[in-house]
Design a protein around this motif. Structure first.
Motif, PDB file in Angstrom:
ATOM      1  N   ARG A 205     -70.567  32.192  42.489  1.00 11.65           N
ATOM      2  CA  ARG A 205     -70.378  31.121  43.469  1.00 11.65           C
ATOM      3  C   ARG A 205     -71.191  29.876  43.111  1.00 11.65           C
ATOM      4  O   ARG A 205     -70.700  28.748  43.207  1.00 11.65           O
ATOM      5  N   VAL A 206     -72.442  30.062  42.703  1.00 12.90           N
ATOM      6  CA  VAL A 206     -73.289  28.913  42.380  1.00 12.90           C
ATOM      7  C   VAL A 206     -72.691  28.100  41.244  1.00 12.90           C
ATOM      8  O   VAL A 206     -72.609  26.872  41.313  1.00 12.90           O
ATOM      9  N   ASN A 209     -69.576  26.187  42.371  1.00 11.36           N
ATOM     10  CA  ASN A 209     -69.890  25.014  43.192  1.00 11.36           C
ATOM     11  C   ASN A 209     -70.374  23.847  42.347  1.00 11.36           C
ATOM     12  O   ASN A 209     -69.947  22.700  42.538  1.00 11.36           O
ATOM     13  N   TYR A 210     -71.273  24.129  41.412  1.00 12.43           N
ATOM     14  CA  TYR A 210     -71.822  23.042  40.599  1.00 12.43           C
ATOM     15  C   TYR A 210     -70.824  22.526  39.571  1.00 12.43           C
ATOM     16  O   TYR A 210     -70.820  21.334  39.249  1.00 12.43           O
ATOM     17  N   SER A 299     -78.822  34.634  36.668  1.00 14.77           N
ATOM     18  CA  SER A 299     -78.648  35.187  38.011  1.00 14.77           C
ATOM     19  C   SER A 299     -79.983  35.741  38.494  1.00 14.77           C
ATOM     20  O   SER A 299     -80.634  36.504  37.779  1.00 14.77           O
ATOM     21  N   GLU A 325     -81.811  29.051  39.443  1.00 16.14           N
ATOM     22  CA  GLU A 325     -81.068  28.673  40.649  1.00 16.14           C
ATOM     23  C   GLU A 325     -81.945  27.969  41.670  1.00 16.14           C
ATOM     24  O   GLU A 325     -81.507  27.015  42.325  1.00 16.14           O
TER      25      GLU A 325
END
Length: 376
Positions: A205-206, A209-210, A299, A325
């Motif tokens: 997901r991260v 999004n980026y 991660s 992150e």
């Protein structure tokens, strides 16, 4: 006939190296018979039979370190599984009668390899990451051979009988295609800048999004960048393209953007100049094999934060940059990518440094480490 029992699982990062090691042994010892021990509820229960190998289930659960009521219940269940595991491992070993037992990490690897060692069978483990897993650290004192992907992990095995840096086996497809041929196949001009981003087969997901923000930045700045993005097959990401379109990002019918749940990774990596990805051991081995510059976002949801340590091997070698992150911001992410896109020489230097990390003779090193155990 030689019999080899392999144990490892929980994630593809433990299963795929076991499968690769089996293929290497088979190449040198064609009459070898293999058996895999793994958790019947984990990914190995699918991948091993699919590869055509015998699979024997061993129910093992890991212990949860963060204590709450849910985790206490899980730990009670894990104790119950553990009490049955020793007998089950002995049953598999007595039935299959292996000459060699190899563990590739994960909870299931521990009891199988430990039981084999106690029964006087030759044993070995393979550590994929730059930060050793708990299972392999414990087993390293008992096994005959510790194989390691990178030399940085050697310090975690001070009491090992024998240690060998072997590298991690990489699919042959990652060395068969040139950048020119890959770009021709994908319709990307030879002199264009190309970025590849992926959060792995399921996606992240991260990263999704980026990357969306990066694609919008290309558009707003009118950047002539070709970008290949795999957002993953996880069900929650199935509307990713539509959601990007709603944010004003023109993906459909845009010849510069290839955004899909799944991509042909060897071709995409051959075509690109820069890779944005997580720091799984297999992904980094592929980056090194292809010699690609990288922006690495480990991660934080992995045991011992091992992805961070994996990524730092490349950063310390000048092959890329690691962004955790917790430190990510829109400006940091986009400016980091921009810094590479605006400096082709920097991309070239990082790519060359990544290629220097690649261990081209992994297959020979693995069989060299195992041959004394097999032939004894």
């Amino acid at each position: 006939m030689i019999r080899v029992l392999l144990a490892g699982g929980g994630t593809a990062g433990h299963v795929n190296p076991a499968l690769a090691i089996a293929e290497i042994i088979k190449e040198y010892y064609p009459d070898t018979e293999f058996c895999f021990a793994g958790n019947p509820e984990k990914i190995e229960a699918k991948l091993v039979p699919k590869a055509g190998y015998r699979f024997e289930p061993v129910k093992v659960e890991g212990f949860q370190r963060k204590l709450n009521w849910i985790n206490i219940k899980r730990n009670v269940h894990a104790v119950g599984c553990l009490m049955k595991t020793g007998g089950r491992c002995k049953e598999i070993i007595k039935d299959f009668k292996p000459d060699l037992v190899i563990g590739t990490g994960g909870y299931v690897s521990g009891p199988v390899v430990r039981k084999a060692a106690k029964m006087g069978i030759k044993t070995a483990v393979h550590e994929q990451n730059a930060f050793a897993g708990v299972t392999n650290k414990l087993l390293s004192k008992e096994v005959d051979e510790v194989m390691m992907t990178v030399k940085e992990v050697e310090k975690y095995f001070p009491d090992a009988k024998h240690k060998t840096v072997t590298g991690l086996p990489v699919r042959g497809a990652f060395s068969k295609m040139s950048k020119k041929d890959a770009r021709k196949q994908l319709g990307i001009p030879e002199n264009a800048l190309c970025v590849l981003s992926t959060g792995g087969s399921l996606g992240a997901r991260v990263l999704n999004n980026y990357v969306a923000k990066l694609l919008k930045w290309y558009q707003d700045e009118d950047r002539e960048v070709y970008h290949i993005h795999s957002y993953g097959t996880y069900q929650g990401y199935k509307n990713y393209v539509a959601e990007c379109e709603e944010q004003g990002i023109k993906i459909k019918d845009n010849p510069r953007l290839t955004v899909s749940d799944y991509i042909n990774m060897p071709v995409a990596m051959a075509a690109c100049d820069l890779v944005i990805t997580r720091c799984g051991a297999a992904s980094l081995a592929e980056i090194e094999a292809m010699g690609r510059c990288s922006v690495l976002i480990p991660s934080p949801m992995v045991a011992e934060n091992h992805q961070y340590h994996n990524g730092m091997v490349l950063q310390n070698a000048g092959a890329g940059v690691v962004i955790e992150e917790k430190d990510l911001t829109d400006d940091l992410f986009i400016n980091t990518v921009k810094g590479y896109l605006d400096d082709p020489d920097k991309i070239r230097r990082c790519s060359e440094n990544a290629a220097k990390l690649h261990i081209a003779d992994t297959k020979e090193r693995i069989i060299g480490a195992l041959r004394p155990l097999i032939e004894k």
